[in-house]
Design a protein around this motif. Structure first.
Motif, PDB file in Angstrom:
ATOM      1  N   GLY A 370      32.859  32.117  39.579  1.00 55.57           N
ATOM      2  CA  GLY A 370      32.999  31.408  40.851  1.00 55.57           C
ATOM      3  C   GLY A 370      34.441  31.020  41.136  1.00 55.57           C
ATOM      4  N   ALA A 371      35.157  30.620  40.100  1.00 55.48           N
ATOM      5  CA  ALA A 371      36.577  30.285  40.272  1.00 55.48           C
ATOM      6  C   ALA A 371      37.387  31.517  40.642  1.00 55.48           C
ATOM      7  CB  ALA A 371      37.109  29.648  38.992  1.00 55.48           C
ATOM      8  N   LEU A 372      37.055  32.639  40.001  1.00 55.60           N
ATOM      9  CA  LEU A 372      37.754  33.891  40.317  1.00 55.60           C
ATOM     10  C   LEU A 372      37.493  34.297  41.760  1.00 55.60           C
ATOM     11  CD1 LEU A 372      39.417  36.369  39.435  1.00 55.60           C
ATOM     12  CD2 LEU A 372      37.267  37.402  38.636  1.00 55.60           C
ATOM     13  N   ALA A 373      36.241  34.213  42.195  1.00 60.83           N
ATOM     14  CA  ALA A 373      35.910  34.582  43.573  1.00 60.83           C
ATOM     15  C   ALA A 373      36.682  33.725  44.564  1.00 60.83           C
ATOM     16  CB  ALA A 373      34.404  34.432  43.795  1.00 60.83           C
ATOM     17  N   SER A 374      36.741  32.440  44.291  1.00 62.19           N
ATOM     18  CA  SER A 374      37.454  31.531  45.195  1.00 62.19           C
ATOM     19  C   SER A 374      38.936  31.870  45.253  1.00 62.19           C
ATOM     20  CB  SER A 374      37.241  30.096  44.720  1.00 62.19           C
ATOM     21  OG  SER A 374      37.967  29.177  45.514  1.00 62.19           O
ATOM     22  N   ALA A 375      39.522  32.131  44.075  1.00 60.82           N
ATOM     23  CA  ALA A 375      40.952  32.443  44.028  1.00 60.82           C
ATOM     24  C   ALA A 375      41.259  33.738  44.748  1.00 60.82           C
ATOM     25  CB  ALA A 375      41.407  32.523  42.570  1.00 60.82           C
ATOM     26  N   LEU A 376      40.405  34.733  44.584  1.00 60.21           N
ATOM     27  CA  LEU A 376      40.651  36.024  45.230  1.00 60.21           C
ATOM     28  C   LEU A 376      40.532  35.903  46.741  1.00 60.21           C
ATOM     29  CD1 LEU A 376      38.787  38.488  42.808  1.00 60.21           C
ATOM     30  CD2 LEU A 376      41.223  37.911  42.883  1.00 60.21           C
ATOM     31  N   ARG A 377      39.508  35.196  47.201  1.00 61.00           N
ATOM     32  CA  ARG A 377      39.351  35.048  48.661  1.00 61.00           C
ATOM     33  C   ARG A 377      40.534  34.284  49.261  1.00 61.00           C
ATOM     34  NH1 ARG A 377      33.857  36.653  49.390  1.00 61.00           N
ATOM     35  NH2 ARG A 377      32.483  35.750  47.799  1.00 61.00           N
ATOM     36  N   SER A 378      40.984  33.253  48.551  1.00 61.09           N
ATOM     37  CA  SER A 378      42.103  32.459  49.080  1.00 61.09           C
ATOM     38  C   SER A 378      43.391  33.265  49.115  1.00 61.09           C
ATOM     39  CB  SER A 378      42.300  31.197  48.230  1.00 61.09           C
ATOM     40  OG  SER A 378      42.730  31.529  46.922  1.00 61.09           O
ATOM     41  N   SER A 379      43.449  34.333  48.325  1.00 56.74           N
ATOM     42  CA  SER A 379      44.636  35.193  48.317  1.00 56.74           C
ATOM     43  C   SER A 379      44.482  36.389  49.251  1.00 56.74           C
ATOM     44  CB  SER A 379      44.902  35.701  46.899  1.00 56.74           C
ATOM     45  OG  SER A 379      45.199  34.623  46.031  1.00 56.74           O
ATOM     46  N   GLY A 380      43.397  36.402  50.021  1.00 55.80           N
ATOM     47  CA  GLY A 380      43.212  37.461  51.005  1.00 55.80           C
ATOM     48  C   GLY A 380      42.501  38.692  50.481  1.00 55.80           C
ATOM     49  N   VAL A 381      41.988  38.632  49.277  1.00 54.20           N
ATOM     50  CA  VAL A 381      41.244  39.760  48.718  1.00 54.20           C
ATOM     51  C   VAL A 381      39.813  39.718  49.243  1.00 54.20           C
ATOM     52  CG1 VAL A 381      40.394  40.845  46.600  1.00 54.20           C
ATOM     53  CG2 VAL A 381      42.674  39.793  46.661  1.00 54.20           C
ATOM     54  N   ASP A 434      42.303  34.397  30.402  1.00 53.39           N
ATOM     55  CA  ASP A 434      41.867  35.678  30.968  1.00 53.39           C
ATOM     56  C   ASP A 434      41.708  35.560  32.484  1.00 53.39           C
ATOM     57  OD1 ASP A 434      41.725  36.834  28.441  1.00 53.39           O
ATOM     58  OD2 ASP A 434      39.618  36.279  28.171  1.00 53.39           O
ATOM     59  N   LEU A 435      41.190  34.411  32.931  1.00 54.70           N
ATOM     60  CA  LEU A 435      41.005  34.201  34.366  1.00 54.70           C
ATOM     61  C   LEU A 435      42.351  34.229  35.091  1.00 54.70           C
ATOM     62  CD1 LEU A 435      38.957  33.527  36.597  1.00 54.70           C
ATOM     63  CD2 LEU A 435      39.325  31.102  36.091  1.00 54.70           C
ATOM     64  N   ALA A 436      43.322  33.550  34.535  1.00 64.30           N
ATOM     65  CA  ALA A 436      44.654  33.555  35.140  1.00 64.30           C
ATOM     66  C   ALA A 436      45.232  34.972  35.153  1.00 64.30           C
ATOM     67  CB  ALA A 436      45.576  32.608  34.368  1.00 64.30           C
ATOM     68  N   LEU A 437      44.989  35.711  34.061  1.00 60.81           N
ATOM     69  CA  LEU A 437      45.480  37.082  33.970  1.00 60.81           C
ATOM     70  C   LEU A 437      44.828  37.965  35.027  1.00 60.81           C
ATOM     71  CD1 LEU A 437      47.168  39.218  32.457  1.00 60.81           C
ATOM     72  CD2 LEU A 437      45.228  39.497  30.888  1.00 60.81           C
ATOM     73  N   LEU A 438      43.528  37.824  35.221  1.00 54.68           N
ATOM     74  CA  LEU A 438      42.830  38.618  36.232  1.00 54.68           C
ATOM     75  C   LEU A 438      43.359  38.328  37.625  1.00 54.68           C
ATOM     76  CD1 LEU A 438      39.104  38.488  35.034  1.00 54.68           C
ATOM     77  CD2 LEU A 438      40.462  40.556  35.420  1.00 54.68           C
ATOM     78  N   ILE A 439      43.581  37.060  37.928  1.00 50.84           N
ATOM     79  CA  ILE A 439      44.104  36.697  39.249  1.00 50.84           C
ATOM     80  C   ILE A 439      45.460  37.344  39.480  1.00 50.84           C
ATOM     81  CG2 ILE A 439      44.924  34.772  40.656  1.00 50.84           C
ATOM     82  CD1 ILE A 439      42.758  33.047  39.237  1.00 50.84           C
ATOM     83  N   GLU A 440      46.303  37.315  38.448  1.00 51.79           N
ATOM     84  CA  GLU A 440      47.638  37.918  38.572  1.00 51.79           C
ATOM     85  C   GLU A 440      47.539  39.435  38.736  1.00 51.79           C
ATOM     86  OE1 GLU A 440      51.856  38.191  36.078  1.00 51.79           O
ATOM     87  OE2 GLU A 440      50.271  36.801  35.454  1.00 51.79           O
ATOM     88  N   VAL A 441      46.638  40.069  37.959  1.00 53.68           N
ATOM     89  CA  VAL A 441      46.487  41.525  38.038  1.00 53.68           C
ATOM     90  C   VAL A 441      46.014  41.944  39.425  1.00 53.68           C
ATOM     91  CG1 VAL A 441      45.000  43.419  37.259  1.00 53.68           C
ATOM     92  CG2 VAL A 441      46.172  41.982  35.581  1.00 53.68           C
ATOM     93  N   SER A 446      50.629  34.351  40.524  1.00 55.63           N
ATOM     94  CA  SER A 446      50.262  33.465  39.422  1.00 55.63           C
ATOM     95  C   SER A 446      49.725  32.167  39.983  1.00 55.63           C
ATOM     96  CB  SER A 446      51.484  33.178  38.529  1.00 55.63           C
ATOM     97  OG  SER A 446      51.933  34.371  37.918  1.00 55.63           O
ATOM     98  N   LEU A 447      48.554  31.771  39.534  1.00 56.76           N
ATOM     99  CA  LEU A 447      47.937  30.540  40.007  1.00 56.76           C
ATOM    100  C   LEU A 447      47.500  29.699  38.819  1.00 56.76           C
ATOM    101  CD1 LEU A 447      45.608  31.877  42.871  1.00 56.76           C
ATOM    102  CD2 LEU A 447      47.810  30.739  43.122  1.00 56.76           C
ATOM    103  N   SER A 448      47.486  28.400  38.998  1.00 53.93           N
ATOM    104  CA  SER A 448      46.963  27.501  37.980  1.00 53.93           C
ATOM    105  C   SER A 448      45.445  27.476  38.090  1.00 53.93           C
ATOM    106  CB  SER A 448      47.526  26.090  38.168  1.00 53.93           C
ATOM    107  OG  SER A 448      46.855  25.175  37.311  1.00 53.93           O
ATOM    108  N   VAL A 449      44.759  27.867  37.056  1.00 51.73           N
ATOM    109  CA  VAL A 449      43.292  27.960  37.131  1.00 51.73           C
ATOM    110  C   VAL A 449      42.652  26.577  37.170  1.00 51.73           C
ATOM    111  CG1 VAL A 449      43.256  30.205  35.986  1.00 51.73           C
ATOM    112  CG2 VAL A 449      43.040  28.124  34.616  1.00 51.73           C
ATOM    113  N   ASP A 450      43.356  25.563  36.655  1.00 46.09           N
ATOM    114  CA  ASP A 450      42.755  24.228  36.613  1.00 46.09           C
ATOM    115  C   ASP A 450      42.559  23.633  38.000  1.00 46.09           C
ATOM    116  OD1 ASP A 450      42.607  24.237  33.847  1.00 46.09           O
ATOM    117  OD2 ASP A 450      44.648  23.454  33.636  1.00 46.09           O
ATOM    118  N   SER A 451      43.281  24.130  38.988  1.00 42.79           N
ATOM    119  CA  SER A 451      43.183  23.565  40.344  1.00 42.79           C
ATOM    120  C   SER A 451      42.311  24.398  41.270  1.00 42.79           C
ATOM    121  CB  SER A 451      44.587  23.454  40.949  1.00 42.79           C
ATOM    122  OG  SER A 451      45.192  24.731  41.037  1.00 42.79           O
ATOM    123  N   LEU A 452      41.657  25.423  40.738  1.00 40.85           N
ATOM    124  CA  LEU A 452      40.863  26.329  41.568  1.00 40.85           C
ATOM    125  C   LEU A 452      39.557  25.678  42.015  1.00 40.85           C
ATOM    126  CD1 LEU A 452      41.238  29.713  39.618  1.00 40.85           C
ATOM    127  CD2 LEU A 452      42.390  29.052  41.747  1.00 40.85           C
TER     128      LEU A 452
END
Length: 965
Positions: A370-381, A434-441, A446-452
């Protein structure tokens, strides 16, 4: 002193003397006892000269154990361990160390045989019953079997089950939803075509509206990771008399409403992520769950609760026990094995974590997703699935190459099986890093996963409460101390090879050397995803290529496929290869398969699955193929003859002298020759099927080539073929096998089946070398003839060759004894338990017999101890024949005797307690106590109960037994 002395010293560590039980002097002694002046003269008299190899196999010489381990470590090091987010049914998992060391690496668990003799298999039967309970709870179904080979073949079995049981819909169409794993679709298509089933692939809801179908297959969650409520589709299907198969995922079902609650008729999947390494594809225990009303059509093995002679709870395999050997070409499936060892691991994983611990694992994975999905959508993915558990599919657009380049640079594997999207699956091993790495890839940022923020992912109407695994078994063993002791208690109930000889004819229970087993749990072999880029599996490629070379040399064939992950699946794959070969030549009407009446029951079942019609060839009085009848049948069906399936040496344990003529007759009529490799343990180095006329064979690596039986699986059944059949070997749609078309048939979900256990066979061949393998075959034959000699004066030996010798196994005939005394083969089998032995193969291939195979690994002392036990039992039978003991009360009909029996206050038998428990002096030193009395099989079938009974019933059944070991 010359360097020759160093060579001699280096050879002192030769593995050959450790694998082969009898010393050279003892081998000569055994041959002499059998009536031959040397081992070589016995072999010359036994193996027909017209099939003998004239040159030694072109294999390397025997290697030292330390060198083999070093070579395997070098191979494992070539495999590049990346961060795998591919999913598609295979995920990272943490194997609890207590389970890894005490089950996966423990010969008490991995060297046991299939629990056909239930009284001495109560430990693994209890573990398998617990596995069934896990599957029933999580799928919400009424019945589950004890595991299947892999998810894709379980789906194929589900397809054929729905066709069998659907009496209201005679359509031949089977709908497969577009959001299912591609490897599953490929196996379904392969299985469907020979059976006349039409696969229709696409949007299941739309296809169901357009036409009739006997079944529909959906994935929940979908292969894309999408989670949607299938209940409306299921309701619509049922309204049209269409049955529904749901493929699901155990971790997802810890959070989602069960398919059973939603109306599914069959549920399949894979339990791999319950603590079993990916291992480049296997072995893993697939699951199969269905309605209780379909129990008599369910494939595989079902563990059921029965009672023993004293009315106490006892477990056994129910109904499906060797169904193929009873129903043969009328069998509903050719599956005669399971993945027992891996199912046991999954069950213990569920116990160790318990429902709360499992839920925490699933919730953690879901929150990270869920955190990954949120981060990707917020980055326009663009994330294509709004609902999910652990898998997201993203639109890669014009960023695809950049994303994949960053992934490669960071050692990250994503799913990329089409040009428009990428997939990412998280699992138990995924960390915040790993979550931070996936977001960067994926985003390049680079995003802080703790604030997602965290998206919920799961629809409210599909969210599941913890309504599963409430049985005490899953709530009492969360401390390592309790888990350790529980597993030890179960292990002590069983007989495995680490306790005594298992003389099962046709099953080849030989040494599974520790050196061979070590690589199985190495990360370099275990952590590789089966669909990882091939350049990350260079070590596997080297091992597989070398093993194929070794196996072609051992069999005389030109090519090998390592894909089939069971002997029965190897049979099926080999017959499909023959079918495709005939079709390539325009011979589409060749569909007759000749099978001798003595053949393994899986042979005719496999032929039917491959779309062939079985014609039985009779055997003569000596148990050999009746050449006259073969000629007659081959001529009668000449225009339609596809193949013959023949086991060599024969199922009766004899080297048939006419095997070359058998091959010639079939070839004269345009057919192909399939030699069943079940008895290859008597051939390697002496004769080769590919040299004496056969076109294809499956090789039971869990028999001849030392992969252990695992208490009922895993196994491996690769096929060897002649050059003309090589183009038709199975491939894979996701990762095609080099040199083969990706459109070839697919029999297993992954290109190389259960790849992680293949180092065992590679190590065995490397350790033995050509000379060692040849000597092993000779000693297997010598040992069988020695047993036949020792028992001949007490039991009739049923079949022999023209020289009076047997091959690597012998059949003793109990029928005259039963006629004279009333004591049958089952009584002898149960009495052997009191002597600490597993019975030989009972009533196969001839009813009323015992088939004995000592293998080359058993010492002369153990062979003599086994023979002494059978001779002592024969003397006990004579006491019944003489009238000293009645047929109703004697040590055989009352066997096995438990410690509870022997320590009870009353003893009302005509024989002594000592006779019951210590009929041989050697038993005073090391006594195995059967945990239950003789089990009532009829009761178990009439009252099928395949879930965990109340824990109190188990406590009550053992409370009076001070020791089970």
């Amino acid at each position: 002193m010359s360097m020759d002395r160093l060579t001699t010293l280096e050879g002192h560590d030769e593995f050959l003397a450790r694998h082969i039980g009898p010393s050279a002097a003892q081998q000569s002694e055994m041959a002499l006892a059998a009536g031959y002046d040397s081992v070589e003269s016995l072999i010359d008299a036994t193996v027909p000269s017209n099939i003998r190899l004239t040159n030694p196999m072109a294999l390397d010489g025997p290697q030292r154990e330390v060198n083999v381990i070093a070579r395997l470590k070098a191979m494992a090091a070539q495999n590049r361990i990346c961060k795998n987010f591919i999913g598609m049914g295979y995920y990272g998992t943490h194997t609890p160390a207590v389970i890894q060391r005490n089950v996966l690496e423990n010969p008490g668990w991995y060297t046991a045989y299939t629990p056909y003799q239930a009284e001495i298999s109560q430990g693994r039967l209890e573990a398998l019953l617990s596995y069934q309970q896990v599957i029933m709870d999580l799928t919400g179904m009424e019945l589950a079997n004890a595991s299947m080979l892999d998810e894709a073949s379980a789906a194929a079995e589900a397809m054929t089950l729905t066709q069998r049981v659907n009496k209201k819909n005679k359509s031949v169409r089977f709908i497969v939803d577009s959001d299912c794993h591609p490897q599953t679709l490929a196996v379904l298509e392969t299985r469907a075509e020979p059976l006349g089933i039409e696969i229709v692939h696409g949007n299941a809801t739309q296809l169901l509206q357009k036409g009739d179908a006997f079944g529909v297959f959906i994935q929940y969650p979908g292969s894309s990771g999408n989670v949607s409520d299938p209940s409306a589709l299921i309701e619509s299907a049922h309204a049209q008399n269409t049955l529904v198969v749901v493929a699901s995922d155990l971790l997802a079902l810890l959070l989602l409403k069960s398919p059973g609650e939603l109306g599914a008729d069959v549920v399949v999947g894979n339990s791999q992520r319950f603590g079993v390494p990916m291992g480049y594809g296997g072995p893993h225990a697939a699951f199969f769950a269905t309605r209780d009303s379909y129990k008599r059509s369910t494939p595989g093995r079902i563990i059921g609760v029965s009672v023993d002679r004293d009315g106490r709870p006892a477990l056994r395999m129910a109904m499906q026990t060797r169904e193929q050997h009873i129903r043969r070409e009328k069998a509903t499936s050719n599956i005669c094995t399971a993945q027992a060892l891996l199912a046991v691991m999954a069950a213990f994983y569920a116990m160790y974590h318990g429902p709360a611990g499992l839920r925490q694992i699933a919730e953690r994975v879901q929150l990270l997703t869920g955190a990954l999905a949120s981060a990707l959508r917020s980055s326009g993915v663009t994330v294509l699935n709004s609902h999910f558990v652990d898998t997201l599919t993203i639109a890669s657009d014009d960023q695809r190459e950049s994303i994949l380049a960053r992934a490669e640079a960071q050692g990250v594997n994503l799913r990329c099986d089409n040009a428009e999207t990428l997939g990412v699956s998280l699992d138990e091993t995924t960390t915040r890093a790993d979550l931070a790495l996936l977001i960067e890839v994926i985003t390049g940022e680079s995003l802080s996963v703790d604030s997602l923020d965290v998206e919920s992912g799961i629809p409210d109407d599909l969210y599941r409460d913890v309504d599963y695994l409430q049985h005490p078994l899953f709530n009492e063993y969360h401390s390592e101390t309790e888990m350790l002791r529980y597993m030890r208690r179960l292990e002590s109930k069983d007989i495995a090879l680490n306790r005594s000889m298992i003389a099962l004819g046709s099953c080849t229970m030989k040494l599974n050397a520790t050196t061979e087993m070590l690589p199985v749990t190495w990360e370099g072999f275990g952590a590789i995803h089966p669909f990882a880029p091939i350049d990350q599996a260079a070590g596997y490629a080297e091992l597989l290529t070398d093993l194929e070379r070794m196996l072609t040399e051992c069999t005389g064939y030109d090519a090998v496929s390592l894909q089939p992950n069971a002997g029965s699946q190897g049979e099926y794959a080999g017959l499909l290869v023959i079918k495709r070969y005939h079709e390539s030549r325009g011979d589409r009407d060749r569909n007759i398969c000749l099978i001798p009446s003595s053949a393994h029951g899986t042979n005719p079942a496999s032929a039917v699955l491959a779309g062939m019609r079985v014609v039985i060839v009779e055997c003569d009085a000596q148990g050999n193929v009746d050449i006259a009848d073969l000629r007659k049948k081959a001529e009668q069906h000449s225009k339609h003859l596809a193949a013959i399936m023949v086991t060599y040496p024969s199922t009766h344990g004899v080297f048939e002298e006419d095997i070359v003529e058998v091959c010639q007759i079939v070839h004269e009529h345009g057919g192909q020759v399939y030699v069943d490799g079940a008895n290859l343990n008597a051939l390697v180095g002496l004769a080769a099927p590919g040299k004496f006329g056969a076109d294809v064979s499956h090789l039971n690596l869990h028999k001849t080539f030392c992969i252990p039986h695992g208490g009922g699986g895993p196994g491996m059944g690769p096929i060897g073929v002649g050059a003309h059949l090589q183009p038709f070997l199975p491939s894979n749609p996701v990762v095609p096998v080099p040199g083969l078309s990706p459109d070839n048939d697919v029999v297993s979900a992954t290109p190389y089946g259960s790849a992680s256990i293949l180092p065992i066979s590679w190590a065995y061949i490397a350790l033995m070398g050509a000379r060692g393998l040849t000597q092993a075959s000779k000693v297997a034959i010598v040992s069988a003839n020695y047993i036949a000699h020792r028992l001949r004066d007490h039991y009739g030996v049923l079949y022999t060759g023209s020289s009076g010798t047997v091959a690597h196994e012998c059949i003793i005939d109990i029928r005259p004894i039963k006629e004279a005394s009333g004591i049958g083969e089952e009584d002898i089998a149960k009495r052997l338990m009191d002597f600490g032995f597993h019975a030989p193969t009972m009533s196969f291939p001839v009813a009323g017999t015992l088939m004995i195979e000592p293998t080359e690994s058993e010492s002369l002392a153990e062979i003599d101890r086994f023979c002494d036990a059978l001779i002592t039992i024969r003397e006990e039978i004579r006491e019944v024949e003489s009238g000293r003991w009645s047929l109703e009360d004697n040590p055989l009909v009352n066997a096995p005797h438990t410690l509870r029996d022997l320590t009870g206050e009353e003893w009302a038998h005509a024989y002594s307690r000592k006779q019951a428990a210590f009929a041989m002096d050697s038993l005073q030193q090391d006594k195995y106590w059967p945990p239950v009395s003789r089990i009532d099989n009829v009761y178990g079938d009439r009252n099928l109960f395949c879930a965990c009974p109340s824990i109190d019933s188990f406590r009550e059944s053992t409370q009076d037994e001070p020791s089970l070991g």
